[in-house]
Design an enzyme around this catalytic site. Sequence first.
Site, PDB file in Angstrom:
ATOM      1  N   ARG A   8      34.762  31.409  39.284  1.00 32.87           N
ATOM      2  CA  ARG A   8      35.231  30.229  39.087  1.00 32.87           C
ATOM      3  C   ARG A   8      36.167  30.322  37.874  1.00 32.87           C
ATOM      4  NH1 ARG A   8      32.891  27.346  34.652  1.00 32.87           N
ATOM      5  NH2 ARG A   8      31.195  28.278  33.819  1.00 32.87           N
ATOM      6  N   GLU A 189      41.465  29.318  31.086  1.00 32.42           N
ATOM      7  CA  GLU A 189      42.017  29.604  32.482  1.00 32.42           C
ATOM      8  C   GLU A 189      42.356  30.934  32.489  1.00 32.42           C
ATOM      9  OE1 GLU A 189      44.087  25.778  34.382  1.00 32.42           O
ATOM     10  OE2 GLU A 189      44.877  26.387  32.506  1.00 32.42           O
ATOM     11  N   HIS A 190      42.351  31.585  33.685  1.00 38.43           N
ATOM     12  CA  HIS A 190      42.983  33.002  34.037  1.00 38.43           C
ATOM     13  C   HIS A 190      42.092  34.079  33.113  1.00 38.43           C
ATOM     14  CE1 HIS A 190      45.752  30.542  35.803  1.00 38.43           C
ATOM     15  NE2 HIS A 190      46.466  30.311  34.611  1.00 38.43           N
ATOM     16  N   ARG A 191      40.798  33.826  32.682  1.00 39.32           N
ATOM     17  CA  ARG A 191      40.158  34.509  31.938  1.00 39.32           C
ATOM     18  C   ARG A 191      40.706  34.739  30.624  1.00 39.32           C
ATOM     19  NH1 ARG A 191      37.477  33.187  35.651  1.00 39.32           N
ATOM     20  NH2 ARG A 191      35.981  34.284  36.853  1.00 39.32           N
ATOM     21  N   LEU A 192      41.646  33.829  30.319  1.00 41.45           N
ATOM     22  CA  LEU A 192      42.238  33.993  28.842  1.00 41.45           C
ATOM     23  C   LEU A 192      41.474  33.062  27.780  1.00 41.45           C
ATOM     24  CD1 LEU A 192      46.065  34.173  29.786  1.00 41.45           C
ATOM     25  CD2 LEU A 192      44.511  36.226  29.232  1.00 41.45           C
TER      26      LEU A 192
END
Length: 213
Positions: A8, A189-192
């Site tokens: 997710r 977001e985006h695993r950042l």
Amino acid sequence: MKLDEIRREYVQDGLRREALKDNPIEQFEIWLQQAVDAKFTADPTAMVVATVDAQGQPSQRIVLLKNLDQNGFVFFTNTGSKKAQDLAINNKISLHFPWHAIERQVIVYGEAQPLSTAAVAKYFLSRPKESQLAAWASQQSRPVSSRQALMQTFQNMKSKFAKGDIPLPDFWGGYSVVPHKIEFWQGGEHRLHDRFMYVKQPDGSWSIERLNP
């Protein structure tokens, strides 16, 4: 079930250095209150307590945070438990608060210091009577033949202490975890993800640095 397909996005607000308090305890208190206010966050005071035994084997369990001040994070336990035995050998400890619902984590690195008998007694006597009896009934971390045997011991203790106050067991204690590092993690977001590590300095102040996600 394909575990590699379970994912997710993290969509909560990010975390920026200018939003952080200089003192991590103050920052933690803010986040804890927000976790409590988020009604969908179950057991916001629940923390994973990690210890290491004499063989270097780590172990973890969930314990409830019962107090917090500038000196440390407080929890209570049976002194014959696995965690207490580990801490008697190596008092280095890690606490992890997994607030998944609000996409946050806090990790505390420190040393566990035993609380005074007076502090332990004060908390023990504030517990519900059934919890006090359960402390007497459970030889924590030791084998028990059956659930029925455990409940029979509980009933025996209930009869034994039917009149008057329930005394503090001599095998029940508590610890204050004095931190030297505390990490705050906010999903991004985006695993950042946003990660900030507080490190205690020799003069008692705290340095803060951003970590890569």
